[in-house]
Design a protein around this motif. Structure first.
Motif, mmCIF file in Angstrom:
data_model
loop_
_atom_site.group_PDB
_atom_site.id
_atom_site.type_symbol
_atom_site.label_atom_id
_atom_site.label_comp_id
_atom_site.label_asym_id
_atom_site.label_seq_id
_atom_site.Cartn_x
_atom_site.Cartn_y
_atom_site.Cartn_z
ATOM 1 N N LYS A 224 0.836 -1.196 0.000
ATOM 2 C CA LYS A 224 0.000 0.000 0.000
ATOM 3 C C LYS A 224 0.874 1.251 0.000
ATOM 4 C CE LYS A 224 -4.281 1.514 0.142
ATOM 5 N NZ LYS A 224 -5.283 1.107 -0.842
ATOM 6 N N SER A 381 -7.860 -1.099 -3.672
ATOM 7 C CA SER A 381 -8.806 -1.414 -2.608
ATOM 8 C C SER A 381 -9.987 -2.149 -3.216
ATOM 9 C CB SER A 381 -9.280 -0.170 -1.844
ATOM 10 O OG SER A 381 -8.225 0.360 -1.066
ATOM 11 N N GLU A 423 -8.595 -0.919 4.436
ATOM 12 C CA GLU A 423 -9.447 -0.125 3.545
ATOM 13 C C GLU A 423 -10.391 -0.982 2.707
ATOM 14 O OE1 GLU A 423 -9.556 3.189 3.680
ATOM 15 O OE2 GLU A 423 -8.126 2.962 5.320
ATOM 16 N N ASP A 424 -10.128 -2.264 2.607
ATOM 17 C CA ASP A 424 -10.959 -3.139 1.788
ATOM 18 C C ASP A 424 -12.282 -3.439 2.484
ATOM 19 O OD1 ASP A 424 -9.029 -3.519 -0.336
ATOM 20 O OD2 ASP A 424 -7.906 -4.766 1.069
ATOM 21 N N ARG A 449 -16.070 -2.099 5.559
ATOM 22 C CA ARG A 449 -14.623 -1.853 5.617
ATOM 23 C C ARG A 449 -13.994 -2.681 6.740
ATOM 24 N NH1 ARG A 449 -11.676 1.712 8.561
ATOM 25 N NH2 ARG A 449 -9.706 2.483 7.661
ATOM 26 N N LYS A 499 -13.220 1.563 -6.173
ATOM 27 C CA LYS A 499 -12.731 0.289 -5.659
ATOM 28 C C LYS A 499 -12.920 -0.812 -6.705
ATOM 29 C CE LYS A 499 -13.606 1.168 -0.722
ATOM 30 N NZ LYS A 499 -12.266 0.886 -0.173
#
Length: 590
Positions: A224, A381, A423-424, A449, A499
């Protein structure tokens, strides 16, 4: 390195003056014999003689698409070959070299289009593996390797010295950790989706992280951070260094102080730059992966026999000592056993850095695919809802494991969960028949999240617990069609901008709910729900011997997704990551 020695019939080039003299003697003798026999005119008409001509009048022409870093050296070699009248079966070999980014040639071949070349020399076997992994139909034959160069980390001298270079050695995880620990060291790299250098290094980093506790999460965090300093190509990443040596740009946060690059890239930069702008080079102690420059024939371009033989003749020519020295002067290695000190010094290497150690073992195609999958979801993400079959057949044992299909599936999902960042957005459904009143499905954990906290735990904690609680429903059948439609409607209705959105369905059987929507109606409704501007590919994974891969693929393709089959549920994580890469690639090309 896969070099080939060719029979004499391929080696009849005209680089040796004595050979040229012998050929001239033979030609003169032939003319005299034919003249005495009274057949000179007929010989000329028949093409046996060509007065005042050379082999250049009718050469075998080849276009060679080469990785941009290698193209200048191959262009010089091609020019030498023309000047020396290099021949194949008596005809000159005329090679035109075109610098092409390997990922662009790969995309062209995967699209079934003509790459405009008969020979391809990408920087790594990675690209040939990708052709195979994604089910491409390109007919490519690798016949050798031209050169190699290891991948490491180049740094500005002041930064390298602060880390103890060259006496102190680091592994990949330590180097990345030092670079990403804070903002004092800015590390850049080329996009692993477009660069073999970036992908090979990232795979080594992931492999190293897998050996330590919490390593998966640590690797994802590093990815990331690294993604914030990514360039589109290997050439562009060098442009992110400070532009001058005066120190005025050293504090510029947009400028990198360290780069993941090849030894050859560092060599080219150092030899072209002023001494004050040179880089020092770290060779990770746990192994430097290498670029290996495969020499491939592109059969689908209508390659003739003459072109194929001429292409192999040119590859053999590149193995001649003068051409090997030419490659080394451009910063490439031409031997696995001997590493020129001048080359290493030019790249910024020095002892006791392990620059002469053998290259790290090549990563498997599966490992590379997994790394690229993690990279895809880490950088962009993800918002993914996972739907798991809980029918009774999931209690069946997996041969040789001592565990049930459900047990192995849960373990694979736990491993996959570790690759996602805070963040996913991830959620979980399960399904059988009539699990929630008349519904065949139920929402166990809404898609939210992973870093969100409710009560004493996070979404990640809730998912991990829910995965652990998954269990087959006694006498439960497989309500696949209704579940798929409901889950896809929910996924498209909650689309998250910016995303990677997807729906993953795992099933070990076929639809067993007679009251459900028909397959034809299911496909039609999925097609109506699909929006190319807001893509949500369905990734359907058929698990075990009773699942129907063909059906899974037909259903998934209605959404721009894909169907997959695994004989062992432990393969689920790899398949999910592979499918994510394929879906993201299709979305990017669209």
């Amino acid at each position: 390195m896969g070099r080939h020695s060719l029979p004499d019939q391929y080696g009849a080039g005209a680089s040796d003056p004595r050979r040229r003299a012998r050929r001239r003697t033979v030609a003169i003798a032939t003319v005299l014999v034919l003249a005495v026999a009274g057949g000179t005119a007929a010989a000329v008409r028949g093409g046996l003689l060509s007065f005042g001509s050379s082999c250049q009048d009718d050469p075998v022409r080849l276009t060679l698409a080469a990785s941009p870093d290698l193209a200048p050296a191959l262009e010089s070699a091609a020019k030498r070959a023309r000047e020396a009248d290099l021949t194949s079966d008596g005809r000159c070999v005329a090679v035109t070299v075109s610098a092409r980014e390997p990922y662009k040639v790969t995309d062209t071949l995967l699209a079934g289009k003509d790459p405009g070349a008969e020979v391809w020399v990408p920087d790594s076997e990675v690209w040939l593996q990708r052709l195979t992994a994604t089910g491409g139909t390109a007919d490519v034959s690798t016949v050798g390797h031209v050169a190699s160069t290891p991948v490491g980390v180049a740094m500005e001298p002041t930064v390298a010295k602060s880390l103890g270079w060259p006496e102190k050695t680091y592994g990949w995880l330590e180097l990345a950790g030092a670079a990403l620990r804070d903002n004092s060291l800015r590390l850049g790299a080329a996009d692993p989706a477009r660069s073999a250098t970036g992908l090979l290094a990232l795979t080594r980093l992931s492999t190293a992280a897998a050996g330590v506790e919490g390593g998966d999460t640590q690797a994802a965090a590093m990815m990331k951070a690294l993604s914030q300093r990514i360039s589109d190509s290997d050439g562009q990443v060098l442009d992110t260094l400070p532009r001058d040596s005066s120190g005025t740009e050293q504090g510029n946060p947009r400028r990198n102080q360290a780069l993941v690059v090849s030894e050859q890239a560092a060599y080219a930069y150092n030899t072209a730059a002023d001494g004050d702008r040179s880089l020092d080079f770290f060779y990770p102690k746990d192994g430097s992966p290498r670029l290996d420059y495969p020499y491939a024939l592109l059969e689908q371009t209508g390659l003739t026999t003459d072109q194929s033989r001429a292409a192999i003749r040119f590859m053999s020519y590149l193995d001649d000592p003068p051409q090997r020295r030419l490659l080394e002067r451009h910063g490439f290695r031409t031997s696995d056993d001997e590493v020129p000190d001048a080359l290493v010094a030019g790249a910024g290497g020095s002892g006791p850095q392990p620059y002469a150690e053998p290259a790290a073992r090549p990563a498997s195609a599966v490992a590379l695919q997994e790394t690229l999958g993690v990279w895809t979801i880490t950088v962009q993400s993800a918002r993914i809802t996972t739907v798991v079959d809980a029918s009774a057949s999931m209690s069946e044992p997996v041969p040789g494991s001592g565990r049930s299909r459900m047990d192995v599936t849960k373990a694979a999902l736990q491993r996959a969960l570790a690759t996602f960042t805070a963040e996913d957005e991830i959620g979980l459904w399960d399904f059988s028949t009539k699990l929630d009143g008349a519904k065949d499905y139920r929402v166990l954990v809404p898609t939210e999240r992973l870093g969100d906290r409710k009560g004493t735990g996070t979404q990640r904690d809730r998912l991990s617990a829910a995965f652990g609680d998954l269990a087959p429903v006694p006498n439960g059948a497989t309500g696949l069609y209704d579940t798929t439609l409901a889950a896809y409607r929910a996924a498209t209705g909650s689309y998250a901008e910016g995303k990677f959105n997807a729906l993953v369905i795992l099933t070990d059987g076929r639809n067993e709910d007679p009251g459900s929507v028909s397959r034809a109606d299911l496909v039609a409704q999925l097609e109506r729900l699909t929006n190319p501007e807001r893509p949500v590919p369905l990734i359907m994974i058929a698990v075990g011997p009773d699942a129907d891969r063909e059906e899974a693929n037909r259903i998934a393709e209605a959404t721009g997704g894909s169907g997959h089959e695994v004989s062992d549920p432990s393969q689920i994580q790899s398949v999910i990551l592979k499918a994510i890469v394929e879906a993201a690639s299709r979305d990017g090309q669209g």
